[in-house]
Scaffold this motif. Structure first.
Motif, PDB file in Angstrom:
ATOM      1  N   TRP A  69       0.888  -1.181   0.000  1.00 22.18           N
ATOM      2  CA  TRP A  69       0.000   0.000   0.000  1.00 22.18           C
ATOM      3  C   TRP A  69       0.915   1.217   0.000  1.00 22.18           C
ATOM      4  O   TRP A  69       1.724   1.364   0.888  1.00 22.18           O
ATOM      5  CB  TRP A  69      -0.887  -0.040   1.257  1.00 22.18           C
ATOM      6  CG  TRP A  69      -1.977   0.973   1.257  1.00 22.18           C
ATOM      7  CD1 TRP A  69      -1.945   2.202   1.840  1.00 22.18           C
ATOM      8  CD2 TRP A  69      -3.274   0.832   0.661  1.00 22.18           C
ATOM      9  NE1 TRP A  69      -3.133   2.839   1.629  1.00 22.18           N
ATOM     10  CE2 TRP A  69      -3.970   2.027   0.909  1.00 22.18           C
ATOM     11  CE3 TRP A  69      -3.895  -0.190  -0.057  1.00 22.18           C
ATOM     12  CZ2 TRP A  69      -5.269   2.220   0.462  1.00 22.18           C
ATOM     13  CZ3 TRP A  69      -5.193   0.023  -0.504  1.00 22.18           C
ATOM     14  CH2 TRP A  69      -5.861   1.205  -0.251  1.00 22.18           C
ATOM     15  N   ASP A  86      -8.852   7.114   3.003  1.00 26.61           N
ATOM     16  CA  ASP A  86     -10.127   7.035   2.272  1.00 26.61           C
ATOM     17  C   ASP A  86     -11.012   5.929   2.836  1.00 26.61           C
ATOM     18  O   ASP A  86     -12.184   6.123   3.120  1.00 26.61           O
ATOM     19  CB  ASP A  86      -9.867   6.705   0.793  1.00 26.61           C
ATOM     20  CG  ASP A  86      -9.123   7.824   0.104  1.00 26.61           C
ATOM     21  OD1 ASP A  86      -9.207   8.963   0.583  1.00 26.61           O
ATOM     22  OD2 ASP A  86      -8.420   7.549  -0.878  1.00 26.61           O
ATOM     23  N   ILE A  87     -10.399   4.738   2.959  1.00 26.56           N
ATOM     24  CA  ILE A  87     -11.190   3.573   3.356  1.00 26.56           C
ATOM     25  C   ILE A  87     -11.694   3.730   4.794  1.00 26.56           C
ATOM     26  O   ILE A  87     -12.859   3.466   5.088  1.00 26.56           O
ATOM     27  CB  ILE A  87     -10.359   2.274   3.185  1.00 26.56           C
ATOM     28  CG1 ILE A  87     -10.218   1.968   1.692  1.00 26.56           C
ATOM     29  CG2 ILE A  87     -11.000   1.116   3.935  1.00 26.56           C
ATOM     30  CD1 ILE A  87      -9.404   0.735   1.372  1.00 26.56           C
ATOM     31  N   GLU A  90     -14.574   6.156   4.748  1.00 32.71           N
ATOM     32  CA  GLU A  90     -15.777   5.502   4.221  1.00 32.71           C
ATOM     33  C   GLU A  90     -16.369   4.544   5.260  1.00 32.71           C
ATOM     34  O   GLU A  90     -17.576   4.521   5.507  1.00 32.71           O
ATOM     35  CB  GLU A  90     -15.392   4.681   2.975  1.00 32.71           C
ATOM     36  CG  GLU A  90     -15.745   5.299   1.641  1.00 32.71           C
ATOM     37  CD  GLU A  90     -15.282   4.418   0.465  1.00 32.71           C
ATOM     38  OE1 GLU A  90     -15.936   3.388   0.233  1.00 32.71           O
ATOM     39  OE2 GLU A  90     -14.256   4.751  -0.171  1.00 32.71           O
TER      40      GLU A  90
ATOM     41  N   ARG B  45     -12.486  -3.861  -0.752  1.00 40.91           N
ATOM     42  CA  ARG B  45     -12.095  -2.488  -1.129  1.00 40.91           C
ATOM     43  C   ARG B  45     -10.573  -2.287  -1.103  1.00 40.91           C
ATOM     44  O   ARG B  45     -10.026  -1.643  -1.971  1.00 40.91           O
ATOM     45  CB  ARG B  45     -12.752  -1.505  -0.157  1.00 40.91           C
ATOM     46  CG  ARG B  45     -13.089  -0.183  -0.770  1.00 40.91           C
ATOM     47  CD  ARG B  45     -13.726   0.709   0.221  1.00 40.91           C
ATOM     48  NE  ARG B  45     -14.152   0.011   1.411  1.00 40.91           N
ATOM     49  CZ  ARG B  45     -15.288   0.247   2.046  1.00 40.91           C
ATOM     50  NH1 ARG B  45     -16.115   1.120   1.537  1.00 40.91           N
ATOM     51  NH2 ARG B  45     -15.598  -0.397   3.130  1.00 40.91           N
ATOM     52  N   VAL B  46      -9.903  -2.891  -0.109  1.00 41.66           N
ATOM     53  CA  VAL B  46      -8.446  -2.709  -0.046  1.00 41.66           C
ATOM     54  C   VAL B  46      -7.825  -3.252  -1.327  1.00 41.66           C
ATOM     55  O   VAL B  46      -7.027  -2.590  -1.986  1.00 41.66           O
ATOM     56  CB  VAL B  46      -7.850  -3.429   1.188  1.00 41.66           C
ATOM     57  CG1 VAL B  46      -6.327  -3.509   1.093  1.00 41.66           C
ATOM     58  CG2 VAL B  46      -8.263  -2.716   2.462  1.00 41.66           C
ATOM     59  N   HIS B  49      -8.406  -0.989  -4.325  1.00 43.94           N
ATOM     60  CA  HIS B  49      -7.499   0.166  -4.361  1.00 43.94           C
ATOM     61  C   HIS B  49      -6.095  -0.281  -4.753  1.00 43.94           C
ATOM     62  O   HIS B  49      -5.399   0.395  -5.508  1.00 43.94           O
ATOM     63  CB  HIS B  49      -7.479   0.854  -2.998  1.00 43.94           C
ATOM     64  CG  HIS B  49      -8.723   1.632  -2.691  1.00 43.94           C
ATOM     65  ND1 HIS B  49      -8.732   2.769  -1.916  1.00 43.94           N
ATOM     66  CD2 HIS B  49     -10.007   1.422  -3.058  1.00 43.94           C
ATOM     67  CE1 HIS B  49      -9.969   3.224  -1.813  1.00 43.94           C
ATOM     68  NE2 HIS B  49     -10.762   2.412  -2.478  1.00 43.94           N
ATOM     69  N   GLN B  50      -5.684  -1.463  -4.245  1.00 45.39           N
ATOM     70  CA  GLN B  50      -4.333  -1.944  -4.583  1.00 45.39           C
ATOM     71  C   GLN B  50      -4.212  -2.181  -6.082  1.00 45.39           C
ATOM     72  O   GLN B  50      -3.169  -1.914  -6.691  1.00 45.39           O
ATOM     73  CB  GLN B  50      -4.011  -3.230  -3.803  1.00 45.39           C
ATOM     74  CG  GLN B  50      -3.651  -2.945  -2.351  1.00 45.39           C
ATOM     75  CD  GLN B  50      -3.530  -4.178  -1.488  1.00 45.39           C
ATOM     76  OE1 GLN B  50      -4.255  -5.151  -1.691  1.00 45.39           O
ATOM     77  NE2 GLN B  50      -2.633  -4.139  -0.509  1.00 45.39           N
ATOM     78  N   TYR B  53      -3.635   1.209  -7.617  1.00 42.04           N
ATOM     79  CA  TYR B  53      -2.258   1.660  -7.343  1.00 42.04           C
ATOM     80  C   TYR B  53      -1.271   0.911  -8.231  1.00 42.04           C
ATOM     81  O   TYR B  53      -0.322   1.486  -8.772  1.00 42.04           O
ATOM     82  CB  TYR B  53      -1.895   1.428  -5.880  1.00 42.04           C
ATOM     83  CG  TYR B  53      -2.541   2.384  -4.908  1.00 42.04           C
ATOM     84  CD1 TYR B  53      -3.125   1.928  -3.725  1.00 42.04           C
ATOM     85  CD2 TYR B  53      -2.599   3.748  -5.173  1.00 42.04           C
ATOM     86  CE1 TYR B  53      -3.724   2.802  -2.829  1.00 42.04           C
ATOM     87  CE2 TYR B  53      -3.193   4.627  -4.291  1.00 42.04           C
ATOM     88  CZ  TYR B  53      -3.762   4.147  -3.118  1.00 42.04           C
ATOM     89  OH  TYR B  53      -4.367   5.003  -2.246  1.00 42.04           O
ATOM     90  N   ALA B  69      -0.801  12.032  -3.095  1.00 39.10           N
ATOM     91  CA  ALA B  69      -2.056  11.475  -2.554  1.00 39.10           C
ATOM     92  C   ALA B  69      -3.039  11.280  -3.688  1.00 39.10           C
ATOM     93  O   ALA B  69      -3.171  12.129  -4.558  1.00 39.10           O
ATOM     94  CB  ALA B  69      -2.632  12.436  -1.537  1.00 39.10           C
ATOM     95  N   LEU B  70      -3.714  10.144  -3.676  1.00 38.24           N
ATOM     96  CA  LEU B  70      -4.765   9.900  -4.661  1.00 38.24           C
ATOM     97  C   LEU B  70      -5.983   9.411  -3.903  1.00 38.24           C
ATOM     98  O   LEU B  70      -6.001   8.300  -3.408  1.00 38.24           O
ATOM     99  CB  LEU B  70      -4.307   8.829  -5.681  1.00 38.24           C
ATOM    100  CG  LEU B  70      -5.337   8.491  -6.755  1.00 38.24           C
ATOM    101  CD1 LEU B  70      -5.575   9.693  -7.681  1.00 38.24           C
ATOM    102  CD2 LEU B  70      -4.894   7.294  -7.588  1.00 38.24           C
ATOM    103  N   ALA B  71      -6.969  10.291  -3.759  1.00 38.86           N
ATOM    104  CA  ALA B  71      -8.196   9.898  -3.056  1.00 38.86           C
ATOM    105  C   ALA B  71      -8.966   8.971  -3.987  1.00 38.86           C
ATOM    106  O   ALA B  71      -9.334   9.364  -5.090  1.00 38.86           O
ATOM    107  CB  ALA B  71      -9.021  11.141  -2.732  1.00 38.86           C
ATOM    108  N   LEU B  72      -9.151   7.740  -3.559  1.00 36.98           N
ATOM    109  CA  LEU B  72      -9.746   6.735  -4.447  1.00 36.98           C
ATOM    110  C   LEU B  72     -11.125   6.328  -3.989  1.00 36.98           C
ATOM    111  O   LEU B  72     -11.335   6.102  -2.797  1.00 36.98           O
ATOM    112  CB  LEU B  72      -8.871   5.476  -4.416  1.00 36.98           C
ATOM    113  CG  LEU B  72      -7.754   5.345  -5.440  1.00 36.98           C
ATOM    114  CD1 LEU B  72      -6.998   4.041  -5.208  1.00 36.98           C
ATOM    115  CD2 LEU B  72      -8.311   5.388  -6.835  1.00 36.98           C
ATOM    116  N   THR B  73     -12.065   6.262  -4.937  1.00 42.43           N
ATOM    117  CA  THR B  73     -13.329   5.577  -4.653  1.00 42.43           C
ATOM    118  C   THR B  73     -13.521   4.572  -5.793  1.00 42.43           C
ATOM    119  O   THR B  73     -13.404   4.922  -6.963  1.00 42.43           O
ATOM    120  CB  THR B  73     -14.526   6.559  -4.623  1.00 42.43           C
ATOM    121  OG1 THR B  73     -14.385   7.449  -5.713  1.00 42.43           O
ATOM    122  CG2 THR B  73     -14.594   7.315  -3.327  1.00 42.43           C
TER     123      THR B  73
END
Lengths: 122, 78
Positions: A69, A86-87, A90, B45-46, B49-50, B53, B69-73
């Motif tokens: 990460w 973020d997570i 949320e 979700r983890v 996001h991985q 990335y 920083a990259l705010a991810l949804t």
């Protein structure tokens, strides 16, 4: 490329129920994202070990390899990586964090969690 | 050297050709990306996001990563 901090990281996440790898400390966060997660945990009365990655470059890079990460902060509960800013945000809003902490037997202030959600009913 | 929204979108598109991608942010260092992709179905979700990335091929790694920083949804299509 071995990760010099891996053993220390592994020991830390196993020795403490909740660990937050962050920039700065729980009382003096040095980055907005770290400050948000530390703030949520502080407000919800969650006891956690804060690790200032700015104090040790090996840990700062090692934690990213350890969890695959790339950013800080990183929250661990009972040795498991939960997520970054973020997570966690949320999960706090959705109530998933309450569920996770309850499932893992980690004490927190449920009223405070509800207050956070009420405050975020945008 | 900061990254443009277009560069970020192109990298994510390469890894998720059929995804809906929206990248925002103006300073090229603190950016946000919203990704809806079939590849995320049934994945936590983890991991989602991985995967994003990983698509950015090291542009975020380490303290000299271009992207701070990259705010991810992320989510799978409904």
């Amino acid at each position: 490329m071995t990760n010099p901090a891996e053993a220390e990281i592994k020991e830390t996440v196993q020795a403490n129920d909740v660990v937050l790898f962050m920039k700065g400390t729980s009382s003096m966060p040095q980055c907005g994202f770290s400050s948000r997660v530390a703030g949520v945990l502080n407000y919800m009365g969650v006891e956690y070990k804060d690790i200032d990655v700015l104090a040790d470059e090996n840990i700062r890079q090692g934690i990213k390899d350890f969890s695959d990460w790339p950013t800080i902060p990183q929250l661990y509960v009972k040795g498991e990586f939960v997520g970054g800013c973020d997570i966690i945000t949320e999960m706090t809003i959705s109530g998933e964090l309450d569920t996770l902490l309850t499932d893992k037997g980690v004490a927190f202030d449920a009223d405070a969690a509800n207050k956070i959600r009420e405050a975020n009913q945008g | 050297m900061a990254m443009t929204a277009h560069e970020i979108e192109a990298l994510i598109k390469e890894a998720f050709p059929t995804a809906q991608i929206a990248v925002s942010g103006s300073d090229g260092v603190h950016m946000a990306a919203h990704v809806i992709a079939e590849e995320f179905r049934g994945i936590n979700r983890v991991k989602q996001h991985q995967m994003v990335y990983a698509a950015l091929k090291g542009k975020m790694d380490g303290s000299n990563g271009e992207l701070h920083a990259l705010a991810l949804t992320t989510k799978a299509p409904d």
